[in-house]
Motif scaffolding. Structure first.
Motif, PDB file in Angstrom:
ATOM      1  N   GLU A 249       0.878  -1.053   0.003  1.00 53.33           N
ATOM      2  CA  GLU A 249       0.006   0.043  -0.086  1.00 53.33           C
ATOM      3  C   GLU A 249       0.989   1.244   0.022  1.00 53.33           C
ATOM      4  O   GLU A 249       0.670   2.097  -0.806  1.00 53.33           O
ATOM      5  N   GLU A 274      -7.475  -5.501  -7.420  1.00 56.70           N
ATOM      6  CA  GLU A 274      -7.510  -4.539  -6.367  1.00 56.70           C
ATOM      7  C   GLU A 274      -8.025  -5.046  -5.115  1.00 56.70           C
ATOM      8  O   GLU A 274      -9.100  -5.500  -5.144  1.00 56.70           O
ATOM      9  N   TYR A 275      -7.256  -4.942  -3.972  1.00 56.87           N
ATOM     10  CA  TYR A 275      -7.531  -5.819  -2.777  1.00 56.87           C
ATOM     11  C   TYR A 275      -7.978  -4.710  -1.867  1.00 56.87           C
ATOM     12  O   TYR A 275      -7.423  -4.032  -1.420  1.00 56.87           O
ATOM     13  N   GLY A 276      -9.101  -5.047  -1.214  1.00 51.12           N
ATOM     14  CA  GLY A 276      -9.745  -4.061  -0.406  1.00 51.12           C
ATOM     15  C   GLY A 276      -9.841  -2.660  -0.618  1.00 51.12           C
ATOM     16  O   GLY A 276     -10.007  -2.346  -1.912  1.00 51.12           O
ATOM     17  N   ASP A 277     -10.430  -1.837   0.213  1.00 55.90           N
ATOM     18  CA  ASP A 277     -10.609  -0.570  -0.191  1.00 55.90           C
ATOM     19  C   ASP A 277      -9.589   0.329  -0.502  1.00 55.90           C
ATOM     20  O   ASP A 277      -9.741   1.469  -0.876  1.00 55.90           O
ATOM     21  N   THR A 278      -8.161  -0.208  -0.044  1.00 53.74           N
ATOM     22  CA  THR A 278      -6.997   0.688  -0.213  1.00 53.74           C
ATOM     23  C   THR A 278      -6.638   0.588  -1.738  1.00 53.74           C
ATOM     24  O   THR A 278      -5.488   1.191  -2.273  1.00 53.74           O
ATOM     25  N   LYS A 279      -7.196  -0.297  -2.523  1.00 53.85           N
ATOM     26  CA  LYS A 279      -6.978  -0.545  -3.777  1.00 53.85           C
ATOM     27  C   LYS A 279      -5.353  -0.996  -4.156  1.00 53.85           C
ATOM     28  O   LYS A 279      -4.919  -0.866  -5.181  1.00 53.85           O
ATOM     29  N   ARG A 280      -4.882  -1.563  -3.029  1.00 55.02           N
ATOM     30  CA  ARG A 280      -3.522  -2.365  -3.341  1.00 55.02           C
ATOM     31  C   ARG A 280      -3.884  -3.621  -4.432  1.00 55.02           C
ATOM     32  O   ARG A 280      -4.599  -4.246  -4.628  1.00 55.02           O
ATOM     33  N   CYS A 438       1.081   6.740   5.673  1.00 52.73           N
ATOM     34  CA  CYS A 438       0.381   5.442   5.359  1.00 52.73           C
ATOM     35  C   CYS A 438       1.501   4.271   6.212  1.00 52.73           C
ATOM     36  O   CYS A 438       0.769   3.399   6.837  1.00 52.73           O
TER      37      CYS A 438
END
Length: 531
Positions: A249, A274-280, A438
């Motif tokens: 992230e 994209e993984y999760g809300d953080t767009k990783r 972050c």
């Protein structure tokens, strides 16, 4: 005239002699007045001659008037002229010209009072000491009040947030279970951790031939993706999951890790999602699953060019299958954690992830005695001794050599320093304010996780029964851990800080401007003219 106590019936000035008791009494009165005065109340005292002093007054406050009236009674063989009497009740004062030293009052009939030097020094000196003492007492009082306010603040915060003290301890130490037991398990010199001579059996070392697929970190060549090198993070189970979150992230690296792939991204070919809300960004492959390794190998994950980092706790399977091709090699790094701290974290994660209710109620002592806990796990993994006999000291030597030659080592209790070391080694740029914020966010989340573990498990002090049991069960891992800490310090010393290209200062252009030569021909003195 006859009723004036300061003159005789003939109009001459009277002379008064003051006893020692009267002088002491007047001095006490002045001390009392001075103790209630301020800097503006006490006026300057200046020396006028070797034989006397004069008082110089510039303010018209009442306290100074009283001091002057009291001082005027301290006269030894002094002449008081009736024309020099002042009406103090009217608020008038003696001016600078009202006082003169020496015998001028007697010889020249100058209006004034001659004060004895010793009396003035005694009176004014004691007053000055009293003022200094008052100020000193005030300073001590304010200091005490400051300490009281600070203690009240800490108490108030503790009442509002009972976890305040423990949270700050974890943030400072990196863990709720931080042990200073290096002297019991460290062998060799930490300054020579990289160059220390390790004695081990070559046959045992050849058992770990998969490490030939990893670059020797002691080599002179820096990390070079163009040569087919890929960063590989050996994520020791329960050691430090925060590292992968920060790399993905905060540093915006595309990762192939052990995240469970959502159904929408489960495809037969490799791609990022994209993984999760953080767009990783993660590759749609789960390297925590043995079956997924074959698919990742068949599709040549390390050379596919879609990820910047491969992460897995399955060390030998990852190196043996994903970096098997001759033109792909791993640049390996890892993070170590104290074996007691690691055992506690493993226990916490186990009871919170198991689906069996009976297992979720196990105690820490029951867990480390069960088959769910692996003793000396890190030594076994590096030596590649799964399913074989118990590891011995010679296997520990092999594990040390592999760790030293094939891994850049970070430490769980120094997350910031470890991330900085990895950034410097792999030339990752993470200097922006967003990246810094972050990292702070993930570190705060890690502290909260450690806080949860502590309040559920409770304190495990050095020398306690459970501490001693874990240490005895992991004697090899204890020595390997402290060797890794020494290795981390040594690597930090020889890996230079990485400076991003946009921070490199280039000299100003005019510094490189060549000096133009004057090519105009010089006329000789005796050269003939055109005529």
């Amino acid at each position: 005239m006859a009723n004036n106590p300061f003159i005789t019936d003939d109009g001459d000035a009277k002379k008064y002699f003051i006893s020692e008791d009267e002088v002491n009494s007047a001095s006490s009165n002045i001390d009392l007045l001075a103790s209630h005065s301020t800097d503006r109340d006490v006026e300057a005292v200046t020396s006028t001659s070797a034989s006397g002093h004069s008082l110089e007054s510039t303010s018209g406050n009442t306290i100074m008037n009283e001091l002057e009236m009291t001082t005027s009674t301290l006269v030894s063989n002094a002449t008081v002229d009736p024309r020099n009497i002042r009406n103090n009740s009217a608020g008038s004062h003696y001016s600078h010209d009202d006082y003169h030293s020496g015998d001028e009052a007697d010889d020249e009939s100058d209006y004034g009072i001659h004060l004895d030097d010793e009396i003035v020094n005694n009176v004014l000196g004691s007053s000055d000491a009293r003022i200094k003492k008052t100020r000193s007492d005030a300073t001590k009082k304010y200091f005490f009040y400051g300490i009281l306010v600070f203690c009240s603040f800490v108490l108030l915060v503790s009442l509002l947030d009972p976890d305040f003290v423990m949270r700050n301890y974890i943030a400072a130490e990196g863990s709720a279970y931080h042990y200073h037991d290096r002297g019991d398990f460290s062998h060799g010199s930490k300054e020579n951790a990289i160059e220390e001579t390790l004695q081990f059996d070559e046959s045992d070392y050849r058992r770990a031939e998969v490490f030939n697929n990893a670059v020797d970190v002691k080599g002179p060549d820096p990390f070079a993706p163009e040569r087919g090198e890929m960063p590989f993070y050996w994520s020791l189970r329960n050691a430090c999951p925060t590292v992968e979150d920060i790399l993905s992230e905060c540093l915006d690296l595309a990762v192939a890790g052990e995240k469970v792939v959502p159904p929408s991204a489960a495809k037969n070919f490799l791609e990022l999602y994209e993984y999760g809300d953080t767009k990783r960004k993660y590759a749609n492959v789960n390297l925590g699953n043995d079956d997924e390794f074959e698919r990742a190998r068949n599709q040549n994950l390390a050379k596919a060019g879609i990820v910047n980092l491969i992460s897995s706790h399955k060390l030998h399977k990852a190196l043996g299958q994903l970096f098997k091709e001759p033109d792909t090699q791993a640049r390996a790094f890892t993070v170590v954690r104290h074996p007691v701290d690691l055992a506690i974290a493993s226990y916490y994660n186990f009871v919170h992830t198991t689906v069996e209710e009976a297992l979720s109620k196990m105690s820490l002592d029951e867990f480390i005695e069960s088959n769910y806990y692996v003793k000396n796990e890190n030594t076994i993994v590096l030596w590649h001794g799964w399913g074989k006999k118990e590891p011995e000291v010679k296997h520990l030597m092999v594990a040390k050599e592999i760790l030293r030659s094939k891994f850049i080592v970070g430490r769980h209790d120094d997350l910031d320093g470890s991330i900085a070391l990895f950034e410097d080694y792999f030339f990752w740029d993470a200097k922006s304010s967003s990246a810094s914020n972050c990292k702070k966010k993930h570190k705060a989340l890690a502290v909260e996780k450690e806080l949860d573990i502590f309040f559920e498990v409770g304190p495990v002090k050095k020398g306690s029964e459970i501490y001693n049991k874990i240490v005895q069960m992991n004697a090899l891992d204890m020595e390997l851990y402290w060797f890794a800490i020494d290795l981390h310090k040594a690597q930090r010393a020889w890996i230079p800080p990485h400076v991003p290209m946009d921070e490199i200062t280039i000299a100003e252009e005019e510094d490189f401007t060549p000096v133009e030569e004057d090519l105009t021909p010089v006329e000789e003195e005796n050269a003939p003219s055109e005529e």
